[in-house]
Scaffold this motif. Structure first.
Motif, PDB file in Angstrom:
ATOM      1  N   MET A   1       0.461  -1.300  -0.117  1.00 44.13           N
ATOM      2  CA  MET A   1      -0.276  -0.105   0.622  1.00 44.13           C
ATOM      3  C   MET A   1       0.667   1.422  -0.468  1.00 44.13           C
ATOM      4  O   MET A   1       1.767   1.066   0.508  1.00 44.13           O
ATOM      5  CB  MET A   1      -1.086   0.478   1.329  1.00 44.13           C
ATOM      6  CG  MET A   1       0.019  -0.028   2.703  1.00 44.13           C
ATOM      7  SD  MET A   1      -1.923   0.315   3.668  1.00 44.13           S
ATOM      8  CE  MET A   1      -0.659   0.466   5.505  1.00 44.13           C
ATOM      9  N   ASP A   2       0.126   2.752  -0.406  1.00 37.36           N
ATOM     10  CA  ASP A   2       1.135   3.605  -0.626  1.00 37.36           C
ATOM     11  C   ASP A   2       1.438   4.581   0.442  1.00 37.36           C
ATOM     12  O   ASP A   2       0.364   5.902   0.641  1.00 37.36           O
ATOM     13  CB  ASP A   2       0.384   4.257  -1.867  1.00 37.36           C
ATOM     14  CG  ASP A   2       1.522   4.001  -2.795  1.00 37.36           C
ATOM     15  OD1 ASP A   2       2.364   3.688  -2.680  1.00 37.36           O
ATOM     16  OD2 ASP A   2       0.502   4.319  -4.362  1.00 37.36           O
ATOM     17  N   VAL A   3       1.439   3.949   1.619  1.00 39.20           N
ATOM     18  CA  VAL A   3       2.280   4.101   3.004  1.00 39.20           C
ATOM     19  C   VAL A   3       3.613   4.373   3.389  1.00 39.20           C
ATOM     20  O   VAL A   3       3.804   3.298   3.545  1.00 39.20           O
ATOM     21  CB  VAL A   3       0.860   4.350   4.259  1.00 39.20           C
ATOM     22  CG1 VAL A   3       1.616   4.567   5.613  1.00 39.20           C
ATOM     23  CG2 VAL A   3      -0.417   3.874   4.107  1.00 39.20           C
ATOM     24  N   ASN A   4       4.055   5.326   3.047  1.00 41.71           N
ATOM     25  CA  ASN A   4       5.639   4.773   3.207  1.00 41.71           C
ATOM     26  C   ASN A   4       5.384   5.183   5.217  1.00 41.71           C
ATOM     27  O   ASN A   4       6.006   6.225   5.566  1.00 41.71           O
ATOM     28  CB  ASN A   4       6.453   5.895   2.861  1.00 41.71           C
ATOM     29  CG  ASN A   4       6.071   6.121   1.120  1.00 41.71           C
ATOM     30  OD1 ASN A   4       5.147   4.879   0.638  1.00 41.71           O
ATOM     31  ND2 ASN A   4       6.991   6.537   1.017  1.00 41.71           N
ATOM     32  N   ASP A   5       6.012   3.928   5.556  1.00 40.94           N
ATOM     33  CA  ASP A   5       6.204   4.247   7.035  1.00 40.94           C
ATOM     34  C   ASP A   5       7.243   2.511   7.320  1.00 40.94           C
ATOM     35  O   ASP A   5       7.168   2.197   6.990  1.00 40.94           O
ATOM     36  CB  ASP A   5       4.633   3.853   8.046  1.00 40.94           C
ATOM     37  CG  ASP A   5       4.369   3.905   9.554  1.00 40.94           C
ATOM     38  OD1 ASP A   5       6.014   3.840  10.118  1.00 40.94           O
ATOM     39  OD2 ASP A   5       3.407   3.468   9.838  1.00 40.94           O
ATOM     40  N   ARG A   6       8.165   3.036   7.224  1.00 42.43           N
ATOM     41  CA  ARG A   6       8.672   2.497   8.582  1.00 42.43           C
ATOM     42  C   ARG A   6       8.811   1.100   9.364  1.00 42.43           C
ATOM     43  O   ARG A   6       9.209  -0.029   9.134  1.00 42.43           O
ATOM     44  CB  ARG A   6      10.738   2.923   8.621  1.00 42.43           C
ATOM     45  CG  ARG A   6      11.631   3.900   7.694  1.00 42.43           C
ATOM     46  CD  ARG A   6      12.414   4.795   8.549  1.00 42.43           C
ATOM     47  NE  ARG A   6      12.846   5.516   7.135  1.00 42.43           N
ATOM     48  CZ  ARG A   6      13.014   6.930   7.323  1.00 42.43           C
ATOM     49  NH1 ARG A   6      12.022   7.597   7.686  1.00 42.43           N
ATOM     50  NH2 ARG A   6      13.573   7.175   6.339  1.00 42.43           N
ATOM     51  N   PHE A   7       7.431   1.703   9.974  1.00 40.11           N
ATOM     52  CA  PHE A   7       7.583   0.029  11.216  1.00 40.11           C
ATOM     53  C   PHE A   7       6.696  -0.431  10.760  1.00 40.11           C
ATOM     54  O   PHE A   7       6.672  -1.445  11.204  1.00 40.11           O
ATOM     55  CB  PHE A   7       5.952   1.171  12.313  1.00 40.11           C
ATOM     56  CG  PHE A   7       7.314   1.739  12.930  1.00 40.11           C
ATOM     57  CD1 PHE A   7       8.421   2.642  13.047  1.00 40.11           C
ATOM     58  CD2 PHE A   7       7.167   1.113  14.028  1.00 40.11           C
ATOM     59  CE1 PHE A   7       8.583   3.679  13.902  1.00 40.11           C
ATOM     60  CE2 PHE A   7       8.068   1.772  15.518  1.00 40.11           C
ATOM     61  CZ  PHE A   7       8.387   3.164  15.113  1.00 40.11           C
ATOM     62  N   THR A  26       6.170 -10.905   9.389  1.00 42.70           N
ATOM     63  CA  THR A  26       5.746 -10.278   7.472  1.00 42.70           C
ATOM     64  C   THR A  26       6.088  -8.466   7.810  1.00 42.70           C
ATOM     65  O   THR A  26       6.848  -8.033   8.291  1.00 42.70           O
ATOM     66  CB  THR A  26       3.978 -10.424   7.663  1.00 42.70           C
ATOM     67  OG1 THR A  26       4.412 -10.656   6.328  1.00 42.70           O
ATOM     68  CG2 THR A  26       3.174  -9.855   8.072  1.00 42.70           C
ATOM     69  N   GLY A  27       5.669  -8.548   6.839  1.00 40.34           N
ATOM     70  CA  GLY A  27       6.463  -7.205   6.561  1.00 40.34           C
ATOM     71  C   GLY A  27       4.931  -6.501   5.356  1.00 40.34           C
ATOM     72  O   GLY A  27       4.268  -7.508   4.242  1.00 40.34           O
ATOM     73  N   PHE A  28       4.957  -5.070   4.953  1.00 38.21           N
ATOM     74  CA  PHE A  28       4.131  -4.459   4.053  1.00 38.21           C
ATOM     75  C   PHE A  28       5.252  -4.053   2.875  1.00 38.21           C
ATOM     76  O   PHE A  28       6.129  -3.883   3.215  1.00 38.21           O
ATOM     77  CB  PHE A  28       3.143  -3.681   4.423  1.00 38.21           C
ATOM     78  CG  PHE A  28       2.563  -3.678   5.168  1.00 38.21           C
ATOM     79  CD1 PHE A  28       0.929  -3.149   4.697  1.00 38.21           C
ATOM     80  CD2 PHE A  28       2.020  -3.501   6.667  1.00 38.21           C
ATOM     81  CE1 PHE A  28      -0.190  -3.831   4.986  1.00 38.21           C
ATOM     82  CE2 PHE A  28       0.688  -3.516   7.040  1.00 38.21           C
ATOM     83  CZ  PHE A  28      -0.669  -3.738   5.900  1.00 38.21           C
ATOM     84  N   ASP A  29       4.741  -4.170   1.229  1.00 43.47           N
ATOM     85  CA  ASP A  29       5.233  -4.219   0.744  1.00 43.47           C
ATOM     86  C   ASP A  29       5.074  -2.212   0.254  1.00 43.47           C
ATOM     87  O   ASP A  29       3.552  -2.161   0.404  1.00 43.47           O
ATOM     88  CB  ASP A  29       5.762  -4.317  -0.460  1.00 43.47           C
ATOM     89  CG  ASP A  29       6.360  -5.913  -0.523  1.00 43.47           C
ATOM     90  OD1 ASP A  29       7.634  -4.948   0.351  1.00 43.47           O
ATOM     91  OD2 ASP A  29       6.389  -6.510  -1.325  1.00 43.47           O
ATOM     92  N   ILE A  30       5.571  -1.258  -0.329  1.00 45.33           N
ATOM     93  CA  ILE A  30       5.005  -0.270  -1.282  1.00 45.33           C
ATOM     94  C   ILE A  30       4.312  -0.951  -2.582  1.00 45.33           C
ATOM     95  O   ILE A  30       4.452  -1.646  -3.427  1.00 45.33           O
ATOM     96  CB  ILE A  30       5.487   0.797  -1.715  1.00 45.33           C
ATOM     97  CG1 ILE A  30       4.953   2.295  -2.040  1.00 45.33           C
ATOM     98  CG2 ILE A  30       6.671   0.410  -2.416  1.00 45.33           C
ATOM     99  CD1 ILE A  30       5.899   3.225  -1.844  1.00 45.33           C
ATOM    100  N   SER A  31       3.084  -0.022  -2.835  1.00 46.13           N
ATOM    101  CA  SER A  31       1.837  -0.835  -3.807  1.00 46.13           C
ATOM    102  C   SER A  31       3.072  -0.637  -5.180  1.00 46.13           C
ATOM    103  O   SER A  31       2.785  -1.881  -6.172  1.00 46.13           O
ATOM    104  CB  SER A  31       1.016   0.313  -4.098  1.00 46.13           C
ATOM    105  OG  SER A  31       0.217   0.219  -2.965  1.00 46.13           O
ATOM    106  N   GLY A 372      11.187   4.873   3.262  1.00 50.59           N
ATOM    107  CA  GLY A 372      10.509   5.468   3.838  1.00 50.59           C
ATOM    108  C   GLY A 372      10.198   7.215   3.996  1.00 50.59           C
ATOM    109  O   GLY A 372      10.032   7.613   3.199  1.00 50.59           O
ATOM    110  N   LEU A 373       9.578   6.911   4.226  1.00 47.82           N
ATOM    111  CA  LEU A 373       9.428   8.987   4.516  1.00 47.82           C
ATOM    112  C   LEU A 373      10.267   9.733   3.798  1.00 47.82           C
ATOM    113  O   LEU A 373      11.561   9.928   4.887  1.00 47.82           O
ATOM    114  CB  LEU A 373       8.732   9.852   5.574  1.00 47.82           C
ATOM    115  CG  LEU A 373       6.668   9.208   5.035  1.00 47.82           C
ATOM    116  CD1 LEU A 373       6.012   9.116   6.066  1.00 47.82           C
ATOM    117  CD2 LEU A 373       6.047   9.683   4.280  1.00 47.82           C
ATOM    118  N   PRO A 374      10.351  11.155   4.013  1.00 52.38           N
ATOM    119  CA  PRO A 374      11.550  12.095   2.958  1.00 52.38           C
ATOM    120  C   PRO A 374      11.032  12.694   4.899  1.00 52.38           C
ATOM    121  O   PRO A 374      10.785  12.777   5.692  1.00 52.38           O
ATOM    122  CB  PRO A 374      11.111  13.154   1.861  1.00 52.38           C
ATOM    123  CG  PRO A 374       9.676  12.806   1.852  1.00 52.38           C
ATOM    124  CD  PRO A 374       9.148  11.324   2.464  1.00 52.38           C
TER     125      PRO A 374
END
Length: 395
Positions: A1-7, A26-31, A372-374
């Motif tokens: 999903m498009d939420v750039n969150d390092r956590f 597990t973990g998320f991938d960016i879209s 991660g976010l800028p």
């Protein structure tokens, strides 16, 4: 999903009392790194998309057999969710040139090319004598390599010409100079030193059997001597032509010479498309062929990568092409290594598979599939004008 969150890079699930101890990490991938995005970009029809979505492997059984989306009974529902997404968006440039915008897999963490469907629609619309320009993200090491070895294999389409975009500023950086006044004042020697990077991009692209045209995007601070240095270096590296372009400043008329050069290049194709590797060799052999094109002397595999390669081979997936997840800032795994590095060992941290999309993807070095976010995230600039209903900050 498009939420750039390092956590979200590493999480645990199954923590609820009804999950019967099935806790796992597990973990998320960016879209843009997701397999569904890759399926959308590589599919050729609605029926092909249905098949690809159903073939996506979501895990392994206790016996080590792959479990697919169809095994879970969700392939059909996934296709229903994606049935409208398969249609490209028709837009236009400021001068009225039609543009099909469709799919967005990043080239550093996915295969980095717009959709096969959009390309085929465009080719049908322009007719036999027309031209379609399609994009491969970043450079010859990732975007072009994946375009040729993955997208062209699945689409059956063959490019007649490849355009490599270069700027004086970027080549000065590859010449070894950090950002300073050298980027806005003439320094021909620095440009020439950086052209070793351009030369490798040209050589790697030419190896596929296509003509290469270098488009030098001119900035107001570029000098004639610097532009000539790039043009000379491109031609010496084997480019069909190298053209200075001013389309950012002057629109279409600033790229007429480029268009004519591309037309000539397309009319002078005299060899078939050559792939970097055959599909019937092992996973490691393919990875090492790609690494060699980067300038690497060899490949180092982590223990996890070795196990994953062994598993995918046993499961019958070794015949798929390779999609390297690698930094776009260097031919190597080290983003700070500029120019045309060679003789390095390429580290493979992990190897994963997008079976529905149709490729194996090794993770090179520290490459993350969830950025991660800028320092200052874009959402700080976004708001809503409650009086007009217009969105602010997305222009």
């Amino acid at each position: 999903m498009d939420v750039n969150d390092r956590f979200l890079r590493k999480i645990s699930i199954g923590e609820g009392p009804d999950e019967k101890g099935m806790v796992r990490e597990t973990g998320f991938d960016i879209s843009v790194a997701s397999e569904i995005m890759a399926v959308l970009a590589l599919t050729t029809s609605l029926s092909d998309m249905r098949e690809r979505l159903g073939k996506m492997v979501v895990g392994n059984s206790r016996a080590g057999e792959p479990v697919t989306a169809d095994d879970l009974g969700v392939g059909g529902a996934l296709t229903v969710l994606m049935k409208d997404a398969i249609n490209p968006t028709l837009m236009q440039t400021l001068e009225g040139t039609p543009v099909l915008v469709h799919a967005g897999p990043f080239a550093n963490i996915a295969h980095g090319n717009s959709s096969v469907v959009a390309d085929k629609i465009a080719l049908k619309l322009v007719g036999p004598g027309g031209f379609v320009v399609t994009e491969a993200g970043f450079g010859a090491d990732i975007g072009t390599e994946k375009f040729m070895n993955i997208k062209c294999r699945y689409s059956g389409l063959t490019p007649q010409c490849a355009i490599i975009v270069a700027t004086i500023r970027a080549l000065k950086m590859h010449g070894g100079k950090p950002l300073d006044r050298a980027y806005t004042t003439e320094n021909v020697a620095l440009v020439e030193a950086g052209c070793i990077n351009l030369a490798r991009h040209v050589a790697n692209t030419k190896a596929y059997g296509v003509n290469v045209v270098v488009a030098v995007n001119m900035f107001s601070t570029d000098t004639e001597a610097e532009l000539n240095a790039v043009r000379d270096a491109a031609l010496a590296a084997g480019a069909f032509d190298a053209v200075v372009c001013t389309h950012h400043a002057h629109g279409g008329k600033g790229a007429v010479d480029l268009g004519l050069a591309v037309q000539r290049a397309c009319e002078n194709v005299n060899q078939p498309l050559k792939f970097l590797y055959p599909l019937d060799i092992g996973i490691k052999d393919k990875i090492e062929a790609i690494a060699k094109s980067y300038g690497a002397s060899g490949v180092e595999y982590s223990e996890l990568a070795e196990k994953q390669i062994e598993m995918y081979t046993k499961q019958g997936f070794s015949g798929l092409p390779i999609c390297m997840a690698k930094t776009q800032y260097s031919f190597s795994h080290n983003a700070a290594s500029k120019g045309a590095p060679s003789g390095f060992m390429l580290p493979i941290r992990d190897v994963r598979a997008s079976i529905g999309a149709g490729f194996i993807y090794p993770l090179v070095g520290t490459m993350s599939t969830m950025p991660g976010l800028p320092t200052r995230p874009c959402f700080y600039e976004i708001d809503l004008d409650t009086a007009t209903g217009k969105v602010i900050g997305l222009s």
